[in-house]
Design a protein around this motif. Structure first.
Motif, PDB file in Angstrom:
ATOM      1  N   GLU A  31       0.837  -1.445   0.517  1.00 32.33           N
ATOM      2  CA  GLU A  31      -0.127   0.290   0.083  1.00 32.33           C
ATOM      3  C   GLU A  31       0.698   1.501   0.240  1.00 32.33           C
ATOM      4  O   GLU A  31       0.494   1.911  -0.479  1.00 32.33           O
ATOM      5  CB  GLU A  31      -0.675   0.230   1.349  1.00 32.33           C
ATOM      6  CG  GLU A  31      -1.868  -0.997   1.582  1.00 32.33           C
ATOM      7  CD  GLU A  31      -2.876  -0.865  -0.555  1.00 32.33           C
ATOM      8  OE1 GLU A  31      -2.919   0.366  -0.495  1.00 32.33           O
ATOM      9  OE2 GLU A  31      -3.432  -1.339  -0.299  1.00 32.33           O
ATOM     10  N   ASN A  35       1.030   4.315  -2.881  1.00 35.58           N
ATOM     11  CA  ASN A  35       0.641   5.608  -2.864  1.00 35.58           C
ATOM     12  C   ASN A  35       1.958   5.946  -3.359  1.00 35.58           C
ATOM     13  O   ASN A  35       2.032   7.461  -3.886  1.00 35.58           O
ATOM     14  CB  ASN A  35       0.846   5.587  -1.321  1.00 35.58           C
ATOM     15  CG  ASN A  35      -0.774   5.136  -0.925  1.00 35.58           C
ATOM     16  OD1 ASN A  35      -1.936   4.964  -1.443  1.00 35.58           O
ATOM     17  ND2 ASN A  35      -0.856   4.871   0.701  1.00 35.58           N
ATOM     18  N   LYS A  81      -8.265  11.028  -5.162  1.00 37.15           N
ATOM     19  CA  LYS A  81      -7.938  10.050  -6.282  1.00 37.15           C
ATOM     20  C   LYS A  81      -9.508   9.956  -6.740  1.00 37.15           C
ATOM     21  O   LYS A  81      -9.444   9.821  -8.074  1.00 37.15           O
ATOM     22  CB  LYS A  81      -7.375   8.631  -6.429  1.00 37.15           C
ATOM     23  CG  LYS A  81      -5.393   9.001  -5.712  1.00 37.15           C
ATOM     24  CD  LYS A  81      -5.122   7.606  -5.687  1.00 37.15           C
ATOM     25  CE  LYS A  81      -4.087   7.672  -4.723  1.00 37.15           C
ATOM     26  NZ  LYS A  81      -3.559   7.155  -4.091  1.00 37.15           N
TER      27      LYS A  81
HETATM   28 MG    MG Z   1      -3.669   4.143  -1.801  1.00 40.83          MG
END
Ligand code: MG
Ligand code: ADP
Length: 606
Positions: A31, A35, A81
């Motif tokens: 993760e 990112n 996002k």
């Molecule tokens: Mg993320």
């Protein structure tokens, strides 16, 4: 009546969601790196301590966050996002649910340092179980440093469930491989407990593959390329002659995201039909490019599975493209996997002087007890000095002639044969047929040799007397850093069996081996050991030793189907007869059957 439905407190909701997103340190690493990629980083550093149990830190040079965003990023459903549900269908970033950071922060100690290009000062935030411990301005460079410490500190049951450092590190490394392979244009580093495991420069796909898996990969792969309106395929598949014994280097990427797909795996394997043996695994690195409208990535919380809207088309395009590449590179579809057995001398006993068989006799031996005994325990067995090879022969036929019994009691078993020429020949390239007294004995050559080698290994080990063979040219074995880490944990085992190993970053050098055998296949033996170790099955040291010896014996023994000459057969018979107990192979299979004169007579007069 009081109403009973309550909203879950947010820390509880976060912990529950964390269970979905955060399974182990590797999921955190994934993760955080995603990112960093989404933030447009061109260089990403993953720093791990103790397999991620102590620390997972990702340093990137991406956009960074301003003070407000930094604080917001830990909120559930906080994402920069997507804004609308429609955005979902053309999503190009890795993350979009806005729950990774919130979930991770719920079950760990998190420190964030981040700064955008516009800001003078950056922001530092420290949270524990999502509770803000401190927030202050900080001097830092553009980009983000996210540190996750003490994962699952507040869920002891989950923490206890974590595997060994090596195993957790292997999962972290897997995730690292996937992202690094998907983005060769990004510089990646992986550092574990202060050691640099990978330092991957900006490169193309093939270069990235060989930077990760070793420079020899270049010669072992053939390119695949196919472009249709629906999907573009690009990548590399392994030449059939370099198939592996274990699953592993098999990667599909869709729009630069690693995915698992048994369906496409099947398509790819079908391209190898007739080219490889069953149970062997070709390497592949295949990249698909497809309009996001045609895929659904949102069907799995960790997003490693996706769905194409037209799966059969992708299946057949992949299959045909791969088959075409394999064919183009002049790979005959009828590769012969049967080695020409006449070319190798299988059993290196020719120079040995035959020795007179020694036998130990058990005066208390009761042949009728043998059948009741359970499967042999070999550690126990090799310590047991009393039984003899012919135990099995007796119990197995059951119709014992009184004479044989007497012979044994009088230790005369071999006397009548001393000096006599042994009758032995090979039958079906699989059995050695020999005689003993009135018995005709069929010995399974492979199992017999396995036992001889196994006993030899265990005995040498027990007596700590390895006549290890120093190699003039050490064997170089290219391995993954995590595989080398795994092996290092078993250094003692390896030395105790006569393997002298030098560990390097991406390969090991085997400088001595337990014994000289032409059939000794070090590579396979080590691959198998690594495979077993990475299963992480708790085993005691003795069990590991026995397994290892069994494995060496199994891989080294003369195979069924291999032609043996007379001296080789005689040496094997003599070695086998020299053992205290030769009824079962190390894996518990019968080694021989016999036929007595009486039995033959009975059959004839039936
Ligand atoms: Mg993320
Ligand atoms: P998602 O990635 O699904 O949006 P996350 O919880 O992973 O959700 O991250 C939340 C938000 O925090 C992201 O949308 C992004 O705006 C910001 N963020 C997280 N990590 C970084 C980073 N390394 N650099 C810049 N922004 C980041």
């Amino acid at each position: 009546m009081q109403s009973r439905i309550k909203l879950l407190p947010s820390h509880v909701a976060n912990q529950i969601a964390a269970g979905e997103v955060v399974q182990r340190p590797a999921s955190v690493a994934k993760e955080l790196m995603e990112n960093a990629l989404d933030a447009g980083a061109t260089e990403i550093k993953l720093i791990v301590k103790d397999g991620g149990k102590a620390l997972i830190q990702v340093i990137d040079n991406g956009t960074g966050m301003n003070e407000v965003d930094a604080r917001m990023s830990f909120e559930r459903h906080a994402t920069s996002k997507i804004l609308t549900a429609e955005d979902l269908s053309h999503i190009q970033t890795k993350g979009f649910r806005g729950e990774a950071l919130a979930s991770i922060a719920a079950v760990a100690h998190v420190e964030l340092k981040t700064k955008t290009a516009e800001d003078e000062l950056g922001t530092y935030i420290h949270t524990e179980a999502n509770k803000l411990i401190s927030q202050k301005p900080v001097a830092t460079t553009k980009g983000t440093i996210l540190s996750v410490k003490n994962l699952f500190f507040n869920i002891p049951a989950r923490r206890k469930f974590l595997k060994s450092i090596q195993v957790e590190m292997r999962h972290v490394t897997d995730e690292f491989h996937r992202l690094a392979l998907a983005h060769p244009q990004i510089v990646f580093h992986l550092i574990h407990n202060g050691n640099t495991i990978y330092q991957l420069p900006k490169s193309n796909h093939l270069q990235r593959i060989s930077n990760i898996f070793g420079s020899r990969h270049k010669e072992r792969l053939v390119p695949v390329k196919e472009e249709t309106d629906y999907v573009k395929i690009y990548g590399f598949v392994g030449k059939p002659e370099f198939v592996k014994l274990k699953r592993g280097e098999q990667f599909f990427f869709v729009n630069d995201r690693f995915i698992k797909s048994p369906y496409l795996h099947h398509a790819l394997l079908s391209a190898y039909e007739g080219l490889i043996k069953p149970k062997s695994y070709p390497s592949y690195f295949v990249y698909f490019e497809i309009d996001p409208e045609h895929i659904d990535v949102n069907i799995h919380p960790t997003k490693t599975e996706i769905k194409f809207d037209d799966e059969p088309t992708v299946y057949s395009i992949l299959r045909v493209a791969a088959r075409h590449s394999l064919g183009q590179f002049n790979l005959s579809p009828s590769i012969d996997f049967e080695r020409d057995s006449s070319l190798d001398v299988p059993y290196d006993y020719v120079k040995k002087t035959p020795r007179t068989p020694k036998i130990n006799v058990d005066p208390d031996f009761n042949p009728f007890e043998e059948e009741k005994k359970s499967k042999p325990n070999f550690l126990h067995k090799i310590k047991q000095e009393k039984t003899i090879f012919w135990d099995g022969l007796q119990s197995e036929t059951q119709e014992l002639s009184g004479q044989l019994e007497q012979d044994i009691a009088q230790e005369q078993l071999f006397e009548s044969e001393v000096g006599q020429e042994h009758v032995s020949f090979q039958y079906l390239n699989k059995y050695i047929v020999t005689t003993h007294k009135d018995k005709l004995v069929f010995i399974h050559q492979n199992r017999a040799h396995q036992l001889v080698l196994f006993q030899q290994l265990m005995k040498q080990k027990e007596q700590n007397k390895f006549n290890a063979q120093q190699l003039i040219f050490p064997i170089e074995l290219e391995l993954q850093p995590y595989e080398i880490e795994l092996l290092k944990t078993r250094e003692e085992l390896l030395t105790s069996f006569g393997f002298d190993v030098e560990y390097q970053q991406k390969f090991i050098l085997i400088k001595s081996i337990p014994f000289e055998q032409k059939t000794l296949d070090i590579t396979t033996i080590f691959q198998e050991l690594i495979k077993n170790l990475s299963l992480d099955i708790p085993m005691d040291v003795q069990q590991i030793e026995v397994d290892f010896a069994q494995n060496i014996a199994e891989k080294t023994a003369v195979q069924s189907g291999t032609k043996m000459n007379k001296p080789e057969m005689d040496a094997l018979i003599s070695d086998l007869f020299g053992l205290n107990n030769a009824v079962f192979s190390p894996k518990g299979k019968r080694i021989f059957v016999s036929l007595s004169g009486i039995e033959i007579e009975n059959k004839l007069n039936r």
